[in-house]
Design a protein around this motif. Structure first.
Motif, PDB file in Angstrom:
ATOM      1  N   GLN A  69       0.868  -1.184   0.000  1.00  0.00           N
ATOM      2  CA  GLN A  69       0.000   0.000   0.000  1.00  0.00           C
ATOM      3  C   GLN A  69       0.899   1.226   0.000  1.00  0.00           C
ATOM      4  O   GLN A  69       1.685   1.431   0.921  1.00  0.00           O
ATOM      5  CB  GLN A  69      -0.928   0.015   1.207  1.00  0.00           C
ATOM      6  N   THR A  93      -3.573   7.011  -3.018  1.00  0.00           N
ATOM      7  CA  THR A  93      -3.236   5.697  -2.478  1.00  0.00           C
ATOM      8  C   THR A  93      -3.317   4.654  -3.576  1.00  0.00           C
ATOM      9  O   THR A  93      -4.317   4.552  -4.282  1.00  0.00           O
ATOM     10  CB  THR A  93      -4.189   5.317  -1.335  1.00  0.00           C
ATOM     11  N   TYR A 146      -2.275   0.408  -4.626  1.00  0.00           N
ATOM     12  CA  TYR A 146      -2.023  -0.933  -4.111  1.00  0.00           C
ATOM     13  C   TYR A 146      -1.179  -1.678  -5.140  1.00  0.00           C
ATOM     14  O   TYR A 146      -1.433  -1.590  -6.346  1.00  0.00           O
ATOM     15  CB  TYR A 146      -3.330  -1.656  -3.835  1.00  0.00           C
TER      16      TYR A 146
END
Length: 684
Positions: free
Chosen positions: A304, A311, A313
């Protein structure tokens, strides 16, 4: 007065005891024991080059001037440790009982050299030391190590003060020096936890480290051990909690929270990049489980990554290729906001611009050769600072400096974008693409990317292009390609084109200030930065517009003629046509009636009319001459040639008449005579 005398006497006694203690300290034995312990721990030659003196403060022990610990023969940068002096502390009570128990060792001003060779050898491999015979080395190591496999150094605390560490990695081409190194190492025996705390200065930035290993002896012997690490610097912190080995290999949880990456990247010999807003300019936070194998591969799971307010992943694998690392994996996220990277401002901004537009700053693509990559990218939305694409699905391939975006699906302004975009850094920079834009809303699209908000409706377009150059101005000046566009029903806001034509006034605005149309189509080619179009067609209830001309993409100018036609007749043909010339820079084009074109068109019409009249007179004269020739032939030969008879029909009549004449002449010669009517016809 009595207590003062007692105090003075007590101090004198202590001083005498301390002085007498200095004479009973076995300096040579302590120095020999300390150097032997270091030699056993490292397997290297250890020598003291200066004087050895006893000390009472701050520790009872000795001070040895000049300590040198050797490196392997293949290291040419210097010894492993070259210290100004070594301070060794011993246990008081053990010393008075005749035993020497080492408690503390401190290196003052050491120069430490650690080196990794191009073949993977490391200078800190102490497994066999300098002993040539393998069997003898194993026996010596076992005797010195005990159960843990690490030679017992014998110091409860080892301290480094004001040291310098030089790290050389021949494989990576790195040579890094760390100054102001202060550290304290605790190495208990067996499986006990060894700890390290320290600080240093890297490129002007202060760093602090805290580390611990569950059994340093086993780690050095090649075993996998639990370890924790915490780095702190002015601008961030990083941590690791997992298992490590000297292979090198590790597996564990990694954390990073940085507002300034410079000090950490300096440890790797890399300068901090100038990251854009949204990609970590202000802050980078990351968590995940990292695995580094002894084959040189790295793996990230459950990653992450927070870049400023974005953000992402990630699931990534890094392997070593023949020339560079290979990165494979998947990156996903919700909304990725990159303000300032898209829209009209980004297209024409930047230093080094020419007077009329495109930036001339050299585009650095050297980073494309740092690694190869095969990545998939999936985002809920991509905000380019006004231009919003949602969703985004793309496969990214980077091979030897050639970056390819295969666009599976990008939602764009109510429609979609698909195709391929390529950035190639091999032998200079080139960019190309084959893009399809389908059913997009034109007003928000052109407002975001061209700062032009006058077009309403939806449309589609396709574009193939190739540009070569090391800056954007050169690329646009030599662009090659082709494409087409097709717009559905819509309107052009800000002027009434039909009203302009009817009133013969380019300043006419009209009540609605809109030019409504049913459809717009065009095809174009691009050569040497010049876009050429010959078939623009706008169809509207009030008439039509046809256009042709060129757009100089490099100079950002245009020379284009549109011919609006209004007042359609019963057959749908536009009656009033007034050509309009659009020229000059596209930021402020000049729009005016094309009077020269009108004059040329009038002259052309007159020429065509005169040519038609001349052709008509010639055809009339030819018909008259043909009729006269036909009449004379009929009278002279007794034929019946009619208007419209073909060559075969005329030849048949002539042949028939000739045959009759031959027959009459033969009858006359052989005594026969035709009837009177035939004779009269012959005479005539």
């Amino acid at each position: 007065m009595r207590w003062i005398i007692r105090s003075i006497v007590g101090v004198m006694i202590l001083a005498l005891v301390g002085v007498s203690t200095l004479f009973v300290v076995p300096t040579e034995r302590i120095a020999t024991l300390a150097t032997d312990r270091i030699a056993e721990a490292t397997g290297r030659e250890v020598v003291v080059t200066g004087d050895v003196r006893p000390t009472l403060w701050p520790h009872l022990g000795i001070r040895a001037e000049g300590l040198r610990v050797g490196n392997p023969d293949w290291v040419e940068a210097g010894p492993l440790i070259a210290a100004e002096r070594l301070d060794v502390g011993v246990n008081w009570s053990a010393l008075f009982s005749g035993q020497i128990q080492l408690e503390r060792a401190e290196l003052i001003g050491p120069e430490i050299v650690l080196q990794r060779g191009a073949d993977g050898r490391v200078s800190w491999d102490f497994s066999a030391g300098e002993i040539a015979d393998a069997a003898e080395a194993q026996v010596a190591a076992d005797e010195a190590a005990g159960e843990g496999g690490l030679p017992a150094i014998g110091f409860e605390r080892a301290v480094i003060s004001d040291g310098r560490l030089r790290w050389i990695d021949e494989g990576a081409g790195q040579d890094i020096t760390i100054a102001g190194l202060d550290a304290e190492l605790s190495v208990p025996g067996g499986e006990a936890r060894a700890t390290l705390s320290g600080s240093a200065n890297v490129n002007g930035a202060d760093l602090a480290i805290e580390a611990a290993v569950d059994g340093l002896a086993g780690l050095i012997a090649g075993e996998v051990r639990g370890a924790v690490l915490a780095l702190d610097w002015d601008g961030g912190e990083a941590g690791f909690d997992g298992r490590v080995s000297t292979a090198p290999a590790l597996a564990g949880d990694v954390t990073l929270d940085a507002r300034e990456l410079g000090p950490i990247l300096a440890l790797a010999g890399t300068a901090a990049p100038d990251l854009p807003q949204g990609l970590g300019r202000d802050r980078i936070r990351a968590t995940g489980r990292v695995t580094l194998t002894n084959e040189g591969t790295a793996h990230l799971r459950s990653g992450q990554i927070t870049l400023d307010d974005n953000t992402l992943y990630a699931e990534l694998d890094i392997t070593q290729g023949a020339d560079r690392p290979m990165v494979r994996g998947a990156i996903s996220g919700g909304r990725l906001s990159l303000p300032g990277m898209g829209g009209a401002d980004a297209a024409g901004g930047g230093g080094g611009d020419t007077a009329a537009g495109w930036p001339t700053d050299r585009i650095d693509v050297s980073g494309l050769f740092a690694t190869d990559a095969e990545l998939s990218l999936a985002l809920g939305a991509l905000d380019l600072g006004g231009a919003v694409l949602e969703p985004v699905e793309s496969n990214i391939t980077l091979t030897r400096g050639r970056l390819v975006f295969d666009i599976a699906r990008i939602g764009s302004y109510g429609g979609r974008l698909a195709g391929q975009f390529v950035v190639n850094g091999r032998g200079g920079l080139s960019v190309g693409g084959d893009l399809l834009l389908a059913d997009v809303q034109l007003n928000p699209l052109l407002t975001d990317f061209a700062d032009w908000d006058r077009l309403e409706g939806s449309g589609s377009a396709s574009l193939e292009f190739l540009g070569v150059g090391n800056d954007l101005a050169t690329i646009m000046d030599g662009l090659e390609g082709r494409g087409d566009l097709a717009f559905g029903a819509g309107a052009i806001r800000g002027f009434d084109l039909a009203g302009m034509v009817r009133n013969l006034d380019t300043s006419y605005q009209g009540e609605g200030q809109r030019t409504v149309y049913d459809r717009v189509t065009a095809e174009f080619t691009i050569a040497d930065g010049i876009l050429e179009n010959e078939d623009l067609f706008l169809d509207a209830p009030w008439g039509e517009v046809r256009g042709a001309g060129s757009v100089d993409l490099g100079a950002q100018t245009l020379d284009y003629r549109v011919i609006p036609g209004v007042m359609r007749d019963a057959e749908g043909v536009a009656g009033v046509q007034v050509p309009v010339l659009i020229s000059g820079p596209w930021s402020s084009p000049r729009i005016r009636p094309d009077l020269e074109y009108l004059a040329q068109q009038e002259l052309e019409e007159q020429r065509e009319r005169l040519e038609a009249e001349a052709r008509a007179r010639l055809e009339e004269e030819a018909d008259r001459l043909e009729e006269e020739a036909r009449t004379r032939a009929n009278e002279a030969l007794g034929l019946d040639i009619q208007d419209g008879d073909g060559r075969e029909e005329i030849e048949a009549q002539v042949q028939e008449r000739v045959n009759e004449e031959i027959e009459n002449q033969l009858l006359r010669i052989f005594g026969g005579s035709p009837d009177e009517e035939q004779a009269e016809e012959v005479v005539e």
